[in-house]
Every structure is written in C-alpha cells, then in structure tokens.
Design a protein around this motif. Structure first.
Motif, PDB file in Angstrom:
ATOM      1  N   HIS A   1      39.521 -19.720  18.888  1.00  0.00           N
ATOM      2  CA  HIS A   1      38.243 -20.417  18.751  1.00  0.00           C
ATOM      3  C   HIS A   1      38.126 -21.116  17.397  1.00  0.00           C
ATOM      4  N   GLY A   2      38.789 -20.592  16.387  1.00  0.00           N
ATOM      5  CA  GLY A   2      38.849 -21.297  15.110  1.00  0.00           C
ATOM      6  C   GLY A   2      39.556 -22.632  15.257  1.00  0.00           C
ATOM      7  N   GLY A   3      40.607 -22.664  16.063  1.00  0.00           N
ATOM      8  CA  GLY A   3      41.307 -23.918  16.340  1.00  0.00           C
ATOM      9  C   GLY A   3      40.416 -24.903  17.082  1.00  0.00           C
ATOM     10  N   HIS A   4      39.672 -24.386  18.074  1.00  0.00           N
ATOM     11  CA  HIS A   4      38.714 -25.258  18.760  1.00  0.00           C
ATOM     12  C   HIS A   4      37.726 -25.847  17.748  1.00  0.00           C
ATOM     13  N   ALA A   5      37.192 -24.978  16.883  1.00  0.00           N
ATOM     14  CA  ALA A   5      36.196 -25.410  15.905  1.00  0.00           C
ATOM     15  C   ALA A   5      36.786 -26.415  14.913  1.00  0.00           C
ATOM     16  N   ASP A   6      38.046 -26.238  14.527  1.00  0.00           N
ATOM     17  CA  ASP A   6      38.702 -27.204  13.632  1.00  0.00           C
ATOM     18  C   ASP A   6      38.702 -28.605  14.247  1.00  0.00           C
ATOM     19  N   VAL A   7      39.074 -28.694  15.527  1.00  0.00           N
ATOM     20  CA  VAL A   7      39.126 -29.990  16.200  1.00  0.00           C
ATOM     21  C   VAL A   7      37.722 -30.591  16.298  1.00  0.00           C
ATOM     22  N   ILE A   8      36.753 -29.763  16.655  1.00  0.00           N
ATOM     23  CA  ILE A   8      35.374 -30.247  16.762  1.00  0.00           C
ATOM     24  C   ILE A   8      34.895 -30.749  15.406  1.00  0.00           C
ATOM     25  N   ARG A   9      35.130 -29.969  14.358  1.00  0.00           N
ATOM     26  CA  ARG A   9      34.658 -30.361  13.029  1.00  0.00           C
ATOM     27  C   ARG A   9      35.298 -31.673  12.578  1.00  0.00           C
ATOM     28  N   GLU A  10      36.583 -31.810  12.798  1.00  0.00           N
ATOM     29  CA  GLU A  10      37.238 -33.051  12.390  1.00  0.00           C
ATOM     30  C   GLU A  10      36.668 -34.227  13.173  1.00  0.00           C
ATOM     31  N   THR A  11      36.296 -34.004  14.421  1.00  0.00           N
ATOM     32  CA  THR A  11      35.697 -35.056  15.228  1.00  0.00           C
ATOM     33  C   THR A  11      34.289 -35.398  14.734  1.00  0.00           C
ATOM     34  N   VAL A  12      33.544 -34.393  14.273  1.00  0.00           N
ATOM     35  CA  VAL A  12      32.175 -34.623  13.784  1.00  0.00           C
ATOM     36  C   VAL A  12      32.176 -35.520  12.557  1.00  0.00           C
ATOM     37  N   ASP A  13      32.980 -35.169  11.538  1.00  0.00           N
ATOM     38  CA  ASP A  13      32.898 -35.929  10.283  1.00  0.00           C
ATOM     39  C   ASP A  13      34.210 -36.080   9.529  1.00  0.00           C
ATOM     40  N   GLY A  14      35.309 -35.759  10.171  1.00  0.00           N
ATOM     41  CA  GLY A  14      36.611 -35.929   9.532  1.00  0.00           C
ATOM     42  C   GLY A  14      37.029 -34.780   8.631  1.00  0.00           C
ATOM     43  N   ALA A  15      36.178 -33.763   8.462  1.00  0.00           N
ATOM     44  CA  ALA A  15      36.491 -32.644   7.570  1.00  0.00           C
ATOM     45  C   ALA A  15      37.587 -31.772   8.166  1.00  0.00           C
ATOM     46  N   THR A  16      38.499 -31.316   7.297  1.00  0.00           N
ATOM     47  CA  THR A  16      39.573 -30.424   7.716  1.00  0.00           C
ATOM     48  C   THR A  16      39.511 -29.119   6.923  1.00  0.00           C
ATOM     49  N   HIS A  17      40.270 -28.138   7.373  1.00  0.00           N
ATOM     50  CA  HIS A  17      40.156 -26.756   6.904  1.00  0.00           C
ATOM     51  C   HIS A  17      40.233 -26.578   5.382  1.00  0.00           C
ATOM     52  N   TYR A  18      41.313 -26.983   4.761  1.00  0.00           N
ATOM     53  CA  TYR A  18      41.468 -26.683   3.332  1.00  0.00           C
ATOM     54  C   TYR A  18      40.468 -27.424   2.443  1.00  0.00           C
ATOM     55  N   PRO A  19      40.186 -28.696   2.695  1.00  0.00           N
ATOM     56  CA  PRO A  19      39.110 -29.320   1.903  1.00  0.00           C
ATOM     57  C   PRO A  19      37.753 -28.644   2.114  1.00  0.00           C
ATOM     58  N   LEU A  20      37.485 -28.166   3.329  1.00  0.00           N
ATOM     59  CA  LEU A  20      36.237 -27.419   3.561  1.00  0.00           C
ATOM     60  C   LEU A  20      36.235 -26.110   2.772  1.00  0.00           C
ATOM     61  N   MET A  21      37.374 -25.399   2.785  1.00  0.00           N
ATOM     62  CA  MET A  21      37.465 -24.166   2.000  1.00  0.00           C
ATOM     63  C   MET A  21      37.281 -24.455   0.519  1.00  0.00           C
ATOM     64  N   ALA A  22      37.908 -25.515   0.040  1.00  0.00           N
ATOM     65  CA  ALA A  22      37.791 -25.878  -1.376  1.00  0.00           C
ATOM     66  C   ALA A  22      36.342 -26.147  -1.748  1.00  0.00           C
ATOM     67  N   ALA A  23      35.605 -26.801  -0.856  1.00  0.00           N
ATOM     68  CA  ALA A  23      34.190 -27.087  -1.110  1.00  0.00           C
ATOM     69  C   ALA A  23      33.336 -25.827  -1.014  1.00  0.00           C
TER      70      ALA A  23
END
Length: 195
Positions: free
Chosen positions: A154-176
């Motif tokens: 489900h984390g993988g599903h959420a990654d794809v959804i998030r990138e589709t929403v605004d282009g954000a990806t995992h490591y930049p989100l973690m960094a923020a």
C-alpha cells in the motif's frame, strides 16, 4: 526516521523495525497534502492516500484481533462495501486517520512485545476465499511478515498516487518532513501560486 531501518538486536526487533519503516513510508506520502488532495484518486485506481492509511490501521487491528483471538476472522458490517475502509467518510479527516494509524501501530507494537514466542499459533480464519483452507494456523512471526508485505504494497500504491497528485517522491518528501540537513535530496516544497 532515516531512509533505512536501524540496526536490529534480534528477530522481534527486526520485524518491528521493518514494519515501522514501512509505516513511516506510507505516512510520508501524506506530508503536506490538503484534505482534498489526500482524498483524491488521480490514477487509474480509485485508491487515495487517506483511504490507504485508514485501511492500513484497520488491517493491523484486524490481524492483532486474530493474534489475540479476539475475533475469528475478518469482519465487515452489513452495510459496508468491499472497499469501505479505503474511503474516508465525510466526518473523517487526514489528520484523524494519521492519528488512528499511529495508535494502531502502537497497539501492534505493544501486543507483539507481550508475546513470549513469535512461533505462537494464530488461527487461520475459515470461510475467507483468499486464506488457505488446508492451513490451520500461522505464527505471530508470519503475521508480522504479512503486515510488512501489506504495508509495503500500500505504500507503493500511495507513492504512485502522490507522484500523480503533485510530482512529489519518497526521499524529497522524507527530507522535507524530517528536515534533513543532508544536501543529497532537495526537500519537497509545495508548489507556489502560478502567475
């Protein structure tokens, strides 16, 4: 939390550390989202980030019910659809499901800490088509491995959804989210107003 699970002392510590890491990855996908964005389903699927987090909390509680033998298997209210735990009701919020997920995780961790033997049997519910009919029980160890698998999926599903929403990806989100000082990843920032 860093980008990887910390060193572990033993099997129990490893299972809980990797489960915590996967939970954090799922939660990170919600960082900086508005309520509307968290509920949006911008991909080919009807899944959304808030619904995935709600489902993950419900899933952990259901498995812990089985571990503690509080329930005989997955349950559904008579008026629930197959995907009702993937959708927020009008009175639920992203902050509320994130808080509920933290509580479910703490409950799981506490329950597992109180079990002396991870080989302890967990009955396989009967009459559920995706559970094997020829297996009588799993172990707590198996349940934890399954929760890691389920959370990662489900984390993988959420990654794809998030990138589709605004282009954000995992490591930049973690960094923020965690205010990493390391310059390897430019922290995600919300898009500014367009002019």
């Amino acid at each position: 939390m860093p980008g990887h699970a910390p060193p572990v002392a033993d099997e129990r510590d490893a299972l809980l550390a990797f489960l915590a890491q996967q939970r954090q990855g799922l939660r990170i996908t919600a960082h900086g989202l508005t309520e509307e964005q968290a509920r949006s389903a911008p991909s080919a699927s009807e899944l959304n980030i808030a619904g995935l987090i709600k489902h993950a909390a419900r899933c952990e509680r259901g498995w812990m019910d089985l571990v503690l033998r509080r329930e005989s298997g997955p349950r559904r209210e008579a008026d629930e659809s197959d995907d009702s735990d993937f959708r927020l009701t009008p009175d639920e919020t992203l902050a509320g499901v994130l808080d509920d997920y933290r509580q479910a995780a703490a409950e799981t961790d506490e329950i597992v800490a109180g079990i002396a033997d991870l080989g302890q049997g967990v009955p396989v519910p009967r009459g559920v088509p995706w559970f094997p009919a020829d297996v009588e029980q799993w172990s707590v160890r198996w349940v934890l491995l399954h929760l890691i698998e389920e959370t990662a999926r489900h984390g993988g599903h959420a990654d794809v959804i998030r990138e589709t929403v605004d282009g954000a990806t995992h490591y930049p989100l973690m960094a923020a989210a965690e205010r990493w000082p390391d310059p390897w990843f430019r922290p995600w920032e919300p898009a500014g107003p367009t002019t």
